[in-house]
Scaffold this motif. Structure first.
Motif, mmCIF file in Angstrom:
data_model
loop_
_atom_site.group_PDB
_atom_site.id
_atom_site.type_symbol
_atom_site.label_atom_id
_atom_site.label_comp_id
_atom_site.label_asym_id
_atom_site.label_seq_id
_atom_site.Cartn_x
_atom_site.Cartn_y
_atom_site.Cartn_z
ATOM 1 N N ILE A 115 -15.630 -33.586 16.745
ATOM 2 C CA ILE A 115 -14.345 -32.909 16.941
ATOM 3 C C ILE A 115 -14.631 -31.430 17.164
ATOM 4 N N VAL A 116 -14.202 -30.898 18.310
ATOM 5 C CA VAL A 116 -14.433 -29.494 18.636
ATOM 6 C C VAL A 116 -13.076 -28.813 18.808
ATOM 7 N N ASP A 117 -12.719 -27.995 17.840
ATOM 8 C CA ASP A 117 -11.435 -27.284 17.873
ATOM 9 C C ASP A 117 -11.564 -26.026 17.032
ATOM 10 N N ASP A 118 -11.011 -24.917 17.501
ATOM 11 C CA ASP A 118 -11.107 -23.670 16.746
ATOM 12 C C ASP A 118 -10.092 -23.601 15.608
ATOM 13 N N ASP A 119 -9.125 -24.500 15.582
ATOM 14 C CA ASP A 119 -8.115 -24.537 14.519
ATOM 15 C C ASP A 119 -8.605 -25.431 13.382
ATOM 16 N N LYS A 120 -8.917 -24.824 12.246
ATOM 17 C CA LYS A 120 -9.460 -25.580 11.105
ATOM 18 C C LYS A 120 -8.508 -26.680 10.649
ATOM 19 N N GLY A 121 -7.215 -26.413 10.679
ATOM 20 C CA GLY A 121 -6.240 -27.415 10.265
ATOM 21 C C GLY A 121 -6.304 -28.665 11.129
ATOM 22 N N ILE A 122 -6.435 -28.475 12.434
ATOM 23 C CA ILE A 122 -6.531 -29.618 13.350
ATOM 24 C C ILE A 122 -7.848 -30.347 13.143
ATOM 25 N N ARG A 123 -8.951 -29.586 12.999
ATOM 26 C CA ARG A 123 -10.255 -30.224 12.737
ATOM 27 C C ARG A 123 -10.180 -31.079 11.490
ATOM 28 N N ASP A 124 -9.636 -30.514 10.418
ATOM 29 C CA ASP A 124 -9.559 -31.247 9.145
ATOM 30 C C ASP A 124 -8.682 -32.491 9.263
ATOM 31 N N LEU A 125 -7.543 -32.360 9.945
ATOM 32 C CA LEU A 125 -6.628 -33.484 10.109
ATOM 33 C C LEU A 125 -7.282 -34.623 10.900
ATOM 34 N N LEU A 126 -7.929 -34.288 12.014
ATOM 35 C CA LEU A 126 -8.596 -35.312 12.815
ATOM 36 C C LEU A 126 -9.770 -35.932 12.070
ATOM 37 N N GLN A 127 -10.535 -35.103 11.371
ATOM 38 C CA GLN A 127 -11.670 -35.626 10.614
ATOM 39 C C GLN A 127 -11.194 -36.614 9.551
ATOM 40 N N GLU A 128 -10.145 -36.277 8.833
ATOM 41 C CA GLU A 128 -9.600 -37.171 7.820
ATOM 42 C C GLU A 128 -9.118 -38.478 8.456
ATOM 43 N N PHE A 129 -8.416 -38.378 9.588
ATOM 44 C CA PHE A 129 -7.907 -39.552 10.294
ATOM 45 C C PHE A 129 -9.048 -40.503 10.654
ATOM 46 N N PHE A 130 -10.097 -39.981 11.272
ATOM 47 C CA PHE A 130 -11.209 -40.829 11.700
ATOM 48 C C PHE A 130 -12.013 -41.367 10.508
ATOM 49 N N GLN A 131 -12.241 -40.547 9.504
ATOM 50 C CA GLN A 131 -13.003 -40.996 8.339
ATOM 51 C C GLN A 131 -12.281 -42.101 7.583
#
Length: 83
Positions: free
Chosen positions: A9-25
């Motif tokens: 996941i490549v995004d400069d917005d930490k909130g979006i990175r965290d949300l996507l990471q949680e979703f996939f994990q």
């Protein structure tokens, strides 16, 4: 059940990175996150990645520039993320 798939996941917005990471994990997928192209390239040098979720608007090199560079070197599928 853990999958062998690895998503970057490549995004400069930490909130979006965290949300996507949680979703996939939560779905058993291995994830790595990067805030910009430099972090992305470092991850790609050390890891096999099966899918890249790439933000279009990044600081420094844009997601479109990074996508073009990635296509020249990899056949990894890319999903472009944009507001």
């Amino acid at each position: 059940m853990k999958s062998d798939a690895h998503i970057l996941i490549v995004d400069d917005d930490k909130g979006i990175r965290d949300l996507l990471q949680e979703f996939f994990q939560k779905r058993g997928l291995d994830t790595s996150v990067a805030a910009d192209g430099n972090e992305m390239e470092a991850i790609l040098r050390r890891s096999q990645v099966d899918l890249i979720v790439l933000d279009v608007m990044l600081p420094g090199r844009s997601g479109l520039e990074l996508c073009r560079d990635l296509r020249a070197q990899y056949t990894t599928p890319i999903i472009m993320l944009t507001a």
